[in-house]
Design a protein around this motif. Structure first.
Motif, PDB file in Angstrom:
ATOM      1  N   ASN A 282      -3.350  15.918  -2.332  1.00 39.40           N
ATOM      2  CA  ASN A 282      -3.534  15.918  -3.654  1.00 39.40           C
ATOM      3  C   ASN A 282      -2.045  15.595  -4.573  1.00 39.40           C
ATOM      4  OD1 ASN A 282      -5.290  16.605  -6.059  1.00 39.40           O
ATOM      5  ND2 ASN A 282      -3.583  17.966  -6.577  1.00 39.40           N
ATOM      6  N   ASP A 283      -0.935  16.076  -3.990  1.00 38.89           N
ATOM      7  CA  ASP A 283       0.188  15.777  -4.498  1.00 38.89           C
ATOM      8  C   ASP A 283       0.730  14.390  -4.334  1.00 38.89           C
ATOM      9  OD1 ASP A 283       0.616  18.299  -5.325  1.00 38.89           O
ATOM     10  OD2 ASP A 283       2.021  19.069  -3.769  1.00 38.89           O
ATOM     11  N   LEU A 284       0.355  13.941  -3.158  1.00 36.79           N
ATOM     12  CA  LEU A 284       0.522  12.406  -2.861  1.00 36.79           C
ATOM     13  C   LEU A 284      -0.164  11.239  -3.827  1.00 36.79           C
ATOM     14  CD1 LEU A 284       0.874  12.245   1.067  1.00 36.79           C
ATOM     15  CD2 LEU A 284       2.763  12.167  -0.515  1.00 36.79           C
ATOM     16  N   TYR A 285      -1.424  12.033  -3.901  1.00 41.51           N
ATOM     17  CA  TYR A 285      -2.196  11.067  -4.752  1.00 41.51           C
ATOM     18  C   TYR A 285      -1.829  11.044  -6.182  1.00 41.51           C
ATOM     19  CZ  TYR A 285      -6.820   9.244  -6.528  1.00 41.51           C
ATOM     20  OH  TYR A 285      -7.746   8.541  -7.192  1.00 41.51           O
TER      21      TYR A 285
ATOM     22  N   THR B 114       9.563  15.569  10.193  1.00 45.43           N
ATOM     23  CA  THR B 114      10.713  15.221   9.411  1.00 45.43           C
ATOM     24  C   THR B 114      10.295  15.655   8.105  1.00 45.43           C
ATOM     25  OG1 THR B 114      10.271  12.926   8.967  1.00 45.43           O
ATOM     26  CG2 THR B 114      11.870  13.490  10.806  1.00 45.43           C
ATOM     27  N   GLY B 115       9.125  16.347   7.690  1.00 46.32           N
ATOM     28  CA  GLY B 115       8.848  16.903   6.572  1.00 46.32           C
ATOM     29  C   GLY B 115       7.736  15.938   5.736  1.00 46.32           C
ATOM     30  N   ILE B 116       7.786  16.238   4.514  1.00 48.54           N
ATOM     31  CA  ILE B 116       6.530  15.438   3.799  1.00 48.54           C
ATOM     32  C   ILE B 116       7.365  14.502   2.907  1.00 48.54           C
ATOM     33  CG2 ILE B 116       4.759  15.871   2.321  1.00 48.54           C
ATOM     34  CD1 ILE B 116       4.686  17.635   4.685  1.00 48.54           C
ATOM     35  N   TRP B 117       6.890  13.269   2.887  1.00 46.21           N
ATOM     36  CA  TRP B 117       7.689  12.095   2.203  1.00 46.21           C
ATOM     37  C   TRP B 117       6.456  11.440   1.323  1.00 46.21           C
ATOM     38  CZ3 TRP B 117      12.779  10.238   3.033  1.00 46.21           C
ATOM     39  CH2 TRP B 117      13.565  10.898   3.853  1.00 46.21           C
ATOM     40  N   SER B 118       6.752  11.065   0.150  1.00 47.98           N
ATOM     41  CA  SER B 118       5.868  10.211  -0.527  1.00 47.98           C
ATOM     42  C   SER B 118       6.607   8.699  -0.173  1.00 47.98           C
ATOM     43  CB  SER B 118       6.060  10.268  -2.079  1.00 47.98           C
ATOM     44  OG  SER B 118       7.190   9.903  -2.495  1.00 47.98           O
ATOM     45  N   SER B 119       5.640   7.605  -0.832  1.00 47.75           N
ATOM     46  CA  SER B 119       6.184   6.366  -0.426  1.00 47.75           C
ATOM     47  C   SER B 119       7.585   6.140  -0.929  1.00 47.75           C
ATOM     48  CB  SER B 119       5.296   5.388  -1.265  1.00 47.75           C
ATOM     49  OG  SER B 119       5.145   5.429  -2.596  1.00 47.75           O
TER      50      SER B 119
ATOM     51  N   LEU C  13       0.789  -1.093  -0.150  1.00 47.76           N
ATOM     52  CA  LEU C  13      -0.167  -0.016   0.041  1.00 47.76           C
ATOM     53  C   LEU C  13       0.966   1.312   0.030  1.00 47.76           C
ATOM     54  CD1 LEU C  13      -3.183   0.867   0.481  1.00 47.76           C
ATOM     55  CD2 LEU C  13      -2.343   1.209   2.726  1.00 47.76           C
ATOM     56  N   PRO C  14       1.265   1.763  -1.193  1.00 43.95           N
ATOM     57  CA  PRO C  14       2.213   3.177  -1.187  1.00 43.95           C
ATOM     58  C   PRO C  14       1.659   4.187  -0.336  1.00 43.95           C
ATOM     59  CG  PRO C  14       1.583   2.175  -3.542  1.00 43.95           C
ATOM     60  CD  PRO C  14       0.741   1.548  -2.416  1.00 43.95           C
ATOM     61  N   THR C  15       2.367   4.594   0.564  1.00 46.66           N
ATOM     62  CA  THR C  15       1.847   5.416   1.630  1.00 46.66           C
ATOM     63  C   THR C  15       3.113   6.698   1.713  1.00 46.66           C
ATOM     64  OG1 THR C  15       0.884   3.581   2.803  1.00 46.66           O
ATOM     65  CG2 THR C  15       1.340   5.511   4.207  1.00 46.66           C
ATOM     66  N   GLY C  16       2.321   7.821   1.998  1.00 48.30           N
ATOM     67  CA  GLY C  16       3.367   8.943   2.211  1.00 48.30           C
ATOM     68  C   GLY C  16       2.996   9.314   3.679  1.00 48.30           C
ATOM     69  N   SER C  17       3.864  10.425   3.986  1.00 44.88           N
ATOM     70  CA  SER C  17       3.867  10.684   5.446  1.00 44.88           C
ATOM     71  C   SER C  17       4.054  12.239   5.717  1.00 44.88           C
ATOM     72  CB  SER C  17       4.749   9.973   6.478  1.00 44.88           C
ATOM     73  OG  SER C  17       5.994  10.443   5.929  1.00 44.88           O
ATOM     74  N   ILE C  18       3.484  12.782   6.655  1.00 42.61           N
ATOM     75  CA  ILE C  18       3.372  14.262   6.832  1.00 42.61           C
ATOM     76  C   ILE C  18       3.825  14.519   8.402  1.00 42.61           C
ATOM     77  CG2 ILE C  18       1.972  16.406   6.807  1.00 42.61           C
ATOM     78  CD1 ILE C  18       0.421  14.889   4.669  1.00 42.61           C
ATOM     79  N   GLY C  19       4.751  15.265   8.645  1.00 46.28           N
ATOM     80  CA  GLY C  19       5.085  15.364   9.883  1.00 46.28           C
ATOM     81  C   GLY C  19       6.400  16.336  10.255  1.00 46.28           C
TER      82      GLY C  19
ATOM     83  N   GLU D  71      -1.330   5.725  -1.980  1.00 45.25           N
ATOM     84  CA  GLU D  71      -2.868   5.419  -1.885  1.00 45.25           C
ATOM     85  C   GLU D  71      -3.197   5.536  -0.644  1.00 45.25           C
ATOM     86  OE1 GLU D  71      -3.315   1.165  -3.277  1.00 45.25           O
ATOM     87  OE2 GLU D  71      -1.992   1.497  -4.968  1.00 45.25           O
ATOM     88  N   ALA D  72      -2.173   5.865   0.252  1.00 41.92           N
ATOM     89  CA  ALA D  72      -2.497   6.095   1.932  1.00 41.92           C
ATOM     90  C   ALA D  72      -1.442   7.369   2.241  1.00 41.92           C
ATOM     91  CB  ALA D  72      -2.365   5.086   2.648  1.00 41.92           C
ATOM     92  N   ALA D  73      -1.908   7.865   3.554  1.00 43.68           N
ATOM     93  CA  ALA D  73      -1.216   9.024   3.924  1.00 43.68           C
ATOM     94  C   ALA D  73      -1.177   9.031   5.443  1.00 43.68           C
ATOM     95  CB  ALA D  73      -1.642  10.313   3.542  1.00 43.68           C
ATOM     96  N   VAL D  74      -0.018   9.023   6.049  1.00 45.19           N
ATOM     97  CA  VAL D  74       0.108   8.896   7.476  1.00 45.19           C
ATOM     98  C   VAL D  74       0.536  10.228   7.972  1.00 45.19           C
ATOM     99  CG1 VAL D  74       2.382   7.806   7.548  1.00 45.19           C
ATOM    100  CG2 VAL D  74       0.991   7.848   9.844  1.00 45.19           C
ATOM    101  N   MET D  75      -0.054  10.909   9.247  1.00 40.70           N
ATOM    102  CA  MET D  75       0.354  12.136   9.558  1.00 40.70           C
ATOM    103  C   MET D  75       0.186  12.267  11.043  1.00 40.70           C
ATOM    104  SD  MET D  75      -3.203  14.186   8.365  1.00 40.70           S
ATOM    105  CE  MET D  75      -2.619  15.553   9.488  1.00 40.70           C
ATOM    106  N   GLU D  76       1.288  13.026  11.439  1.00 40.61           N
ATOM    107  CA  GLU D  76       1.299  13.307  13.020  1.00 40.61           C
ATOM    108  C   GLU D  76       0.233  14.395  13.000  1.00 40.61           C
ATOM    109  OE1 GLU D  76       5.253  14.343  14.439  1.00 40.61           O
ATOM    110  OE2 GLU D  76       6.271  13.642  12.565  1.00 40.61           O
ATOM    111  N   VAL D  77      -0.465  13.976  14.259  1.00 42.10           N
ATOM    112  CA  VAL D  77      -1.709  15.015  14.451  1.00 42.10           C
ATOM    113  C   VAL D  77      -1.604  15.696  15.719  1.00 42.10           C
ATOM    114  CG1 VAL D  77      -3.990  15.500  14.604  1.00 42.10           C
ATOM    115  CG2 VAL D  77      -3.039  13.815  12.948  1.00 42.10           C
ATOM    116  N   SER D  78      -0.995  16.797  15.946  1.00 48.97           N
ATOM    117  CA  SER D  78      -0.621  17.463  17.173  1.00 48.97           C
ATOM    118  C   SER D  78      -1.994  17.783  17.956  1.00 48.97           C
ATOM    119  CB  SER D  78       0.336  18.577  17.130  1.00 48.97           C
ATOM    120  OG  SER D  78      -0.165  19.827  16.480  1.00 48.97           O
ATOM    121  N   SER D  79      -1.711  17.951  19.342  1.00 54.79           N
ATOM    122  CA  SER D  79      -2.907  18.500  19.981  1.00 54.79           C
ATOM    123  C   SER D  79      -3.295  19.687  19.651  1.00 54.79           C
ATOM    124  CB  SER D  79      -2.650  18.622  21.463  1.00 54.79           C
ATOM    125  OG  SER D  79      -1.375  19.379  21.875  1.00 54.79           O
ATOM    126  N   ILE D  80      -2.395  20.736  19.060  1.00 55.24           N
ATOM    127  CA  ILE D  80      -2.615  22.252  18.868  1.00 55.24           C
ATOM    128  C   ILE D  80      -3.387  22.075  17.595  1.00 55.24           C
ATOM    129  CG2 ILE D  80      -1.436  23.955  17.915  1.00 55.24           C
ATOM    130  CD1 ILE D  80       0.779  23.776  20.112  1.00 55.24           C
TER     131      ILE D  80
END
Length: 487
Positions: A164-167, A135-140, A127-133, A172-181
């Motif tokens: 949109n850019d990852l898509y 350390t920056g923005i990563w595609s798979s 499942l090609p997955t990007g990440s947001i957080g 096909e998926a995105a994992v992101m850090e979600v802070s309390s703020i």
């Protein structure tokens, strides 16, 4: 997007979204965010000068006045600017988040590491997955170049742009850090997460939240936006609350032998190459190797496994790819030097994270341990002495320095950190006023077979100083300091 007034034309062409007036382009929609330090309504003139076709804000008087001067532009008055920006951004990008699997990670510590593990594991299982957080923005496949709006979770207008850019890169998926703020500021409003992950909960960000209860309440919101949850049942801060609220849609995990956990790890052995442990799931036990260090990182691996299980992948498929798991930049990153030392980069910046890190580092072989800690000027000053108290008596030499001083005097930050030591002026405690000097001092203290541990919150290759991003790289300083290895 709920509005109370519209001034000007009812139809406009919009080519981009912006909440920063200096990044407005022709045909931009500009969101006038009113925050604690800045009021976007004061920058409407600049946004219009750069070509904004639509201005959205909450101040009816200001927008009415600008409408009279710019009758060809559209001015929309809303009750909640952040809620409106999230709705507008989702609509503008065609709800692209609903065409991808969405995974959100929250917790006081471990968000960055878990996001990296989830990105790596899901990509490995197909499942090609990007990440947001942090350390920056990563595609798979690669790190992407972005001017991030915040250190951890981007503002909603940027977030949907990134989806949109990852898509378009066929993720096909995105994992992101979600802070309390981010949760409090509605940056992820309207996103329906397939999985929400909880790592742990301890005191943090009280400079923003003011109370621990508000901090917790904000974090709890993420799990109400998710179809499934992955929860650290060992965590006393929030684990039980989540189990009580989301029974039936969650997978729990434990490294402390909790028999109620769905995923358990024990017999954890830390090696130079990584960690071996026994993995228990649905009555079976398997021995697993992962190329990660530390018992707390094994817990983080379990959260990634739980996520893959929720998304329909078999435990056998998951275990097959675990030896290839990749972690994040700057998390237990071991650099072997030409002078026979180990330099370890780990941007632990809370007392809990620092304590866990030092416990794991001490399992490795070394002669002396040199640790650099930092006071972070853009964070809670009350936390600074706790960092010193945590490392007191744990290292042969301690270097106190400054990360992201912001608008504060670095010397004041250093003194605040030092106040947590029993003997602040002890001979083995050194001080510097910049991170670059702190790294240099730490390396100079190192001798053969020593471990030099560089901690704290230097992220995105920059230091925040009086509103400016000053380029900085620990790796560059380390590379320049040591002579090259002669083959």
């Amino acid at each position: 997007m709920k509005h109370t007034h519209i001034f000007g034309p009812m139809e406009q062409e919009v080519s981009s979204l912006s909440f920063h007036s200096k990044r407005v382009e022709a045909q931009s929609a500009f969101f006038s965010i009113k925050g604690d330090q800045y009021d976007g309504h004061l920058y409407v003139e600049e946004a219009l000068r750069f070509g904004a076709s639509v201005v959205i804000g909450t101040d009816v008087v200001v927008l009415r006045e600008w409408s009279a001067k710019h009758p060809r532009s559209t001015f929309i008055v809303v009750e909640d600017i952040r809620d409106s920006m999230a709705s507008f951004a989702k609509f503008y990008y065609g709800a692209i988040d609903e065409q991808m699997k969405m995974i959100g990670v929250t917790g006081t510590n471990g968000k960055t590491t878990v996001a990296a593990y989830v990105r790596s594991l899901l990509t490995l299982v197909g499942l090609p997955t990007g990440s947001i957080g942090t350390t920056g923005i990563w595609s798979s496949k690669d790190k992407l170049i972005y001017k991030k709006s915040t250190p951890t979770t981007p503002e909603s207008a940027d977030l949907h742009h990134i989806f949109n850019d990852l898509y378009e890169l066929e993720d096909e998926a995105a994992v992101m850090e979600v802070s309390s703020i981010a949760l409090d500021q509605k940056r992820v409003q309207g996103i329906h997460f397939d999985v929400a992950i909880h790592t742990n909960f301890s005191e943090e960000h009280l400079e923003y939240h003011k109370t621990i209860d508000h901090y917790k309440e904000c974090k709890m919101r993420l799990f109400r936006q998710a179809a499934h949850q992955v929860v650290n049942i060992d965590d006393e801060g929030m684990g039980e609350d989540l189990v009580r609220e989301h029974q039936g849609t969650m997978i729990t995990y434990s490294i402390e032998g909790n028999p109620k956990a769905d995923l358990r790890a024990d017999q954890i052995e830390v090696l130079e190459e990584g960690s071996i442990f026994n993995l228990y799931y649905k009555g079976s036990v398997r021995q697993v190797f992962v190329p990660v260090y530390g018992t707390y990182n094994v817990a983080n691996v379990l959260s990634a496994i739980g996520t893959a299980l929720h998304l329909g992948y078999s435990i056998d498929k998951i275990i097959e790819v675990l030896p290839n798991l990749e972690g994040p930049e700057g998390r237990f990153q071991v650099i072997h030097t030409s002078c026979g030392q180990k330099v370890i980069l780990d941007y632990a910046h809370t007392p809990v994270a620092l304590n866990r890190l030092v416990e794991e580092v001490k399992k490795l072989e070394y002669n002396r341990l040199i640790v650099m800690i930092a006071g972070i000027g853009i964070r809670d000053f009350n936390k600074m002495p706790k960092m010193a108290s945590m490392i007191d008596g744990q290292a042969d030499a301690i270097v106190v320095t400054v990360d992201h001083p912001g608008y504060h005097d670095p010397q004041v930050i250093v003194e605040q950190v030092k106040s947590g030591f029993r003997q602040p002026d002890a001979e083995h405690i050194y001080t510097t006023l910049t991170r670059a000097e702190g790294v240099q001092q730490s390396l100079e203290l190192g001798q053969e077979n020593d471990i030099i541990l560089l901690t704290s919150g230097c992220i995105n290759n920059a230091q925040m100083v009086r509103g400016e991003e000053i380029p900085h790289s620990d790796e560059d300083i380390i590379e320049a300091y040591y002579p090259p290895v002669v083959q």
